[in-house]
Design a protein around this motif. Structure first.
Motif, mmCIF file in Angstrom:
data_model
loop_
_atom_site.group_PDB
_atom_site.id
_atom_site.type_symbol
_atom_site.label_atom_id
_atom_site.label_comp_id
_atom_site.label_asym_id
_atom_site.label_seq_id
_atom_site.Cartn_x
_atom_site.Cartn_y
_atom_site.Cartn_z
ATOM 1 N N LEU A 23 0.883 -1.156 0.175
ATOM 2 C CA LEU A 23 0.001 -0.145 -0.134
ATOM 3 C C LEU A 23 0.850 1.286 -0.250
ATOM 4 O O LEU A 23 0.534 2.237 -0.886
ATOM 5 C CB LEU A 23 -0.960 -0.077 1.078
ATOM 6 C CG LEU A 23 -1.519 1.331 1.447
ATOM 7 C CD1 LEU A 23 -2.521 1.532 0.300
ATOM 8 C CD2 LEU A 23 -2.246 1.151 2.715
ATOM 9 N N ARG A 27 2.091 4.444 -3.183
ATOM 10 C CA ARG A 27 1.685 5.912 -3.341
ATOM 11 C C ARG A 27 2.905 6.814 -3.548
ATOM 12 O O ARG A 27 2.871 7.847 -3.613
ATOM 13 C CB ARG A 27 1.396 6.359 -1.649
ATOM 14 C CG ARG A 27 0.241 5.386 -1.054
ATOM 15 C CD ARG A 27 -1.026 5.654 -1.980
ATOM 16 N NE ARG A 27 -1.620 6.931 -2.182
ATOM 17 C CZ ARG A 27 -2.596 7.280 -3.160
ATOM 18 N NH1 ARG A 27 -2.875 6.100 -4.061
ATOM 19 N NH2 ARG A 27 -2.869 8.407 -3.493
ATOM 20 N N TRP A 71 -6.406 15.646 6.506
ATOM 21 C CA TRP A 71 -6.261 14.160 6.812
ATOM 22 C C TRP A 71 -6.135 13.778 8.298
ATOM 23 O O TRP A 71 -6.802 13.005 8.932
ATOM 24 C CB TRP A 71 -5.119 13.638 5.995
ATOM 25 C CG TRP A 71 -5.519 13.680 4.591
ATOM 26 C CD1 TRP A 71 -6.623 13.702 3.842
ATOM 27 C CD2 TRP A 71 -4.316 13.902 3.546
ATOM 28 N NE1 TRP A 71 -6.181 13.804 2.452
ATOM 29 C CE2 TRP A 71 -4.896 13.913 2.177
ATOM 30 C CE3 TRP A 71 -2.976 13.958 3.664
ATOM 31 C CZ2 TRP A 71 -4.397 14.111 1.107
ATOM 32 C CZ3 TRP A 71 -2.235 14.262 2.435
ATOM 33 C CH2 TRP A 71 -2.843 14.079 1.058
ATOM 34 N N ALA A 151 -0.657 1.757 9.938
ATOM 35 C CA ALA A 151 -0.895 2.176 8.339
ATOM 36 C C ALA A 151 -2.385 1.927 7.947
ATOM 37 O O ALA A 151 -2.911 2.771 7.078
ATOM 38 C CB ALA A 151 0.378 1.282 7.519
ATOM 39 N N PHE A 152 -2.902 0.731 8.282
ATOM 40 C CA PHE A 152 -4.172 0.478 7.800
ATOM 41 C C PHE A 152 -5.405 1.214 8.647
ATOM 42 O O PHE A 152 -6.327 1.644 8.074
ATOM 43 C CB PHE A 152 -4.433 -0.876 8.005
ATOM 44 C CG PHE A 152 -3.814 -2.084 6.862
ATOM 45 C CD1 PHE A 152 -4.184 -1.657 5.627
ATOM 46 C CD2 PHE A 152 -2.896 -2.790 7.192
ATOM 47 C CE1 PHE A 152 -3.707 -2.080 4.321
ATOM 48 C CE2 PHE A 152 -2.256 -3.341 5.921
ATOM 49 C CZ PHE A 152 -2.560 -3.313 4.607
ATOM 50 N N TRP A 155 -5.193 4.284 6.561
ATOM 51 C CA TRP A 155 -5.611 4.308 5.472
ATOM 52 C C TRP A 155 -7.201 4.189 5.492
ATOM 53 O O TRP A 155 -7.949 5.045 4.514
ATOM 54 C CB TRP A 155 -5.043 3.253 4.836
ATOM 55 C CG TRP A 155 -5.464 3.013 2.978
ATOM 56 C CD1 TRP A 155 -6.384 2.238 2.416
ATOM 57 C CD2 TRP A 155 -4.931 4.184 2.100
ATOM 58 N NE1 TRP A 155 -6.297 2.582 1.176
ATOM 59 C CE2 TRP A 155 -5.456 3.791 0.865
ATOM 60 C CE3 TRP A 155 -4.083 5.247 2.111
ATOM 61 C CZ2 TRP A 155 -5.469 4.414 -0.295
ATOM 62 C CZ3 TRP A 155 -4.003 5.884 1.003
ATOM 63 C CH2 TRP A 155 -4.638 5.541 -0.062
ATOM 64 N N HIS A 156 -7.777 3.373 6.128
ATOM 65 C CA HIS A 156 -9.036 2.978 6.227
ATOM 66 C C HIS A 156 -9.800 4.314 6.859
ATOM 67 O O HIS A 156 -10.943 4.424 6.577
ATOM 68 C CB HIS A 156 -9.241 1.744 6.982
ATOM 69 C CG HIS A 156 -8.885 0.387 6.432
ATOM 70 N ND1 HIS A 156 -9.213 0.224 5.020
ATOM 71 C CD2 HIS A 156 -8.312 -0.640 6.915
ATOM 72 C CE1 HIS A 156 -8.435 -0.840 4.789
ATOM 73 N NE2 HIS A 156 -7.991 -1.275 5.979
ATOM 74 N N SER A 159 -10.316 6.345 3.849
ATOM 75 C CA SER A 159 -11.243 6.030 2.598
ATOM 76 C C SER A 159 -12.415 6.592 2.683
ATOM 77 O O SER A 159 -13.076 6.339 3.383
ATOM 78 C CB SER A 159 -11.052 4.451 2.572
ATOM 79 O OG SER A 159 -9.678 3.899 2.539
ATOM 80 N N GLY A 165 -5.803 10.350 -2.149
ATOM 81 C CA GLY A 165 -5.194 9.890 -1.102
ATOM 82 C C GLY A 165 -3.672 10.650 -0.959
ATOM 83 O O GLY A 165 -3.147 11.095 -1.825
ATOM 84 N N LEU A 171 2.044 9.868 3.513
ATOM 85 C CA LEU A 171 1.244 8.849 4.376
ATOM 86 C C LEU A 171 2.218 8.253 5.637
ATOM 87 O O LEU A 171 1.654 7.913 6.604
ATOM 88 C CB LEU A 171 1.214 7.609 3.236
ATOM 89 C CG LEU A 171 0.381 6.181 4.133
ATOM 90 C CD1 LEU A 171 -0.927 6.700 4.612
ATOM 91 C CD2 LEU A 171 0.346 5.425 3.069
#
Length: 529
Positions: A23, A27, A71, A151-152, A155-156, A159, A165, A171
């Motif tokens: 992931l 990016r 973000w 990280a997830f 990201w989630h 989303s 993104g 990130l």
């Protein structure tokens, strides 16, 4: 608990981490903006008013700061949450990472003595061997599972709520802030990526204190064309209400820093080498590290005066000595001993730093002092006697640099510095960023495919550049880092051993370290409270 259950759990964790790395790598942008492309920011309010010597914008591309604050808010992190990390922010051209590592080590020593800070976060870039090196807590990279978890979560959490993104570095910055807030750290030390004013790390609105390391002509395509332009961007981390420190700079850069500090009503102080630094400390043998450590002392001391309990707000001489003694920053002035093969690694990749790396190699190999207590490939601590009585080593240079910078000029700079120091390298090995001879690539591999391949024409330019200073040097081309290391070993085995300077790129150093230190193991930070 069955063994099969454990194996399945391990595989699941490995898969989760692999997915997080995939992931993250997805990016990456394909190329960096440059002077040859369209000027970025024409649609960004205020960017075209950036002052520069010729009245034109001095930034190319879309600022990485754009979108970061929004973000973070989508993730539930307010400005107060971010400011509550108690940030020490560092920009500059040379020595940012080392300065941040010194700050970390000094505060760790103080915390071990007093109990504050209890937990220290460190964010730096790039990584050398694996990506979690960029996000450390208590001097240890966070674990693979903790990295994947955060990280997830980031990201989630974004989303479906944003049109586009975050990019790679954006990130990573978001993951670091999210992790540090969740882990409840007492202080966060942040190294900027590139520049400062429009860097993603500049989302921090109220740092406790800021610092600027030595400024030079690097990332000119993005921040230039002049050192004044570059200094303007570096000073972008200055914030009203937060004291600022800088190493001594060349006059043009210093003038810009003062102007920007005045505009922001920031108290700026220039720091020379601290006269109380120990003279025999191995970590301070390179003169430039004395400069970086001195800046780190000023930043750590100021942080403690502002944030530490009243009874423990002084960075003592004991803290400083302990911090210097336990200082570690792999890939910079890094010495590895493997029997009669010695590797001197430094990730120098600009004109300012490449001279220092070569000077360090000359002084260390000529005088036989410093950098002697390291580790060999069996991960056993080793004391090597590199004195004037040691056998005569064959000197080797392994160099790789493929970017928008003038790699041939950097290589020539190495040759000039070695020549000034009176040290002749018998063999020069030019390589690429490709790590292994079997073509296998680590999932954590930091480098992108170079925009310009290491073509025969570029190889010819490099060879001519080096031989313009040292016509007698034997120069070889090895397509992989592993091949270059193997050739250096072979050269050393023909005589009494070899001493190899490995420099030119952090990508080269990262690959070399993975190959040289494959038997070493660091314990990651894996405590979530």
């Amino acid at each position: 608990m069955s063994r099969s259950w454990k194996r399945n759990s391990i595989h699941q964790m490995e898969d989760l981490y692999s997915s997080a790395i995939a992931l993250l790598n997805s990016r990456r942008r394909k190329t960096r903006p440059s002077l040859t492309g369209p000027l970025g920011g024409s649609n960004i309010p205020g960017l075209d008013s950036v002052p520069s010597l010729n009245g034109t914008p001095s930034f190319k591309g879309t600022p990485s700061l754009m979108g970061v604050r929004e973000w973070l808010q989508e993730l539930g992190h307010s400005d107060d949450d971010v400011n509550g990390l108690n940030v020490i922010q560092v920009s500059g051209t040379k020595g940012k990472g080392s300065t941040c590592a010194f700050i970390n080590s000094l505060l760790k020593a103080h915390g071990e003595r007093t109990g504050f800070p209890r937990k220290i976060g460190l964010y730096t870039s790039p990584h050398l061997k694996y990506v979690q090196e960029r996000i450390q807590i208590d001097s240890r990279p966070i674990s693979e599972i903790l990295f994947a978890k955060y990280a997830f979560e980031v990201w989630h959490g974004l989303s479906g709520k944003i049109s586009s993104g975050p990019r790679y570095l954006q990130l990573l910055l978001l993951i670091s802030v999210h992790a540090f807030i969740r882990e409840g750290i007492d202080v966060a030390i942040y190294e900027t990526h590139t520049g400062g004013e429009y860097d993603a790390t500049n989302v921090i609105q109220k740092p406790v204190v800021t610092g600027v390391t030595t400024i030079g002509m690097d990332h000119v395509e993005q921040l230039g064309p002049s050192i004044e332009n570059i200094a303007w961007h570096k000073a972008g981390i200055f914030k009203h209400g937060s004291p600022a420190f800088s190493t001594f700079q060349e006059p043009a850069a210093a003038t810009v820093l003062r102007q920007r500090a005045n505009e922001k009503n920031v108290a700026l102080q220039f720091i020379g080498v601290n006269p109380t630094l120990p003279h025999n400390a191995l970590a301070l043998k390179p003169e430039v590290q004395r400069t970086n450590c001195s800046l780190a002392i000023a930043l750590a001391s100021t942080f403690l005066k502002v944030k530490a309990p009243q009874d423990y707000c002084i960075l003592t001489s004991q803290d400083i000595l302990q911090g210097i003694e336990q200082f570690s920053w792999p890939g910079r002035f890094h010495h590895i001993v493997d029997g009669n093969h010695q590797w001197f690694l430094d990730g120098a990749h600009n004109e300012l730093s490449i001279q220092k790396a070569a000077q360090w190699f000359v002084e260390t190999t000529s005088e036989g002092q410093g950098y002697l207590i390291m580790f060999d490939l069996s991960n056993v601590e080793l004391k090597a006697d590199v004195s004037s009585k040691s056998p005569s080593y064959t000197r080797v240079l392994i160099f790789s640099h493929i970017s928008e910078r003038d790699g041939a000029a950097l290589l020539k700079g190495v040759a000039e510095a070695l020549h000034r120091g009176g040290l002749q390298v018998q063999h020069v090995i030019l390589s690429t960023y490709e790590e292994r001879q079997d073509g296998a690539v680590s999932m954590d591999h930091c480098s992108k495919t170079p925009e310009q391949p290491f073509s025969p024409d570029i190889q010819k330019d490099y060879i001519e550049a080096y031989r313009s200073i040292d016509p007698d040097a034997r120069i070889s081309i090895e397509p992989t880092i592993e091949g270059a290391l193997n050739l250096a070993r072979e050269i050393g085995s023909r005589g009494n051993g070899m001493q190899a300077l490995v420099t030119g790129s952090l990508y080269l150093i990262g690959g070399a370290l993975r190959l040289l230190e494959k038997n070493t193991k660091e314990m990651p930070y894996n405590i979530s409270t």
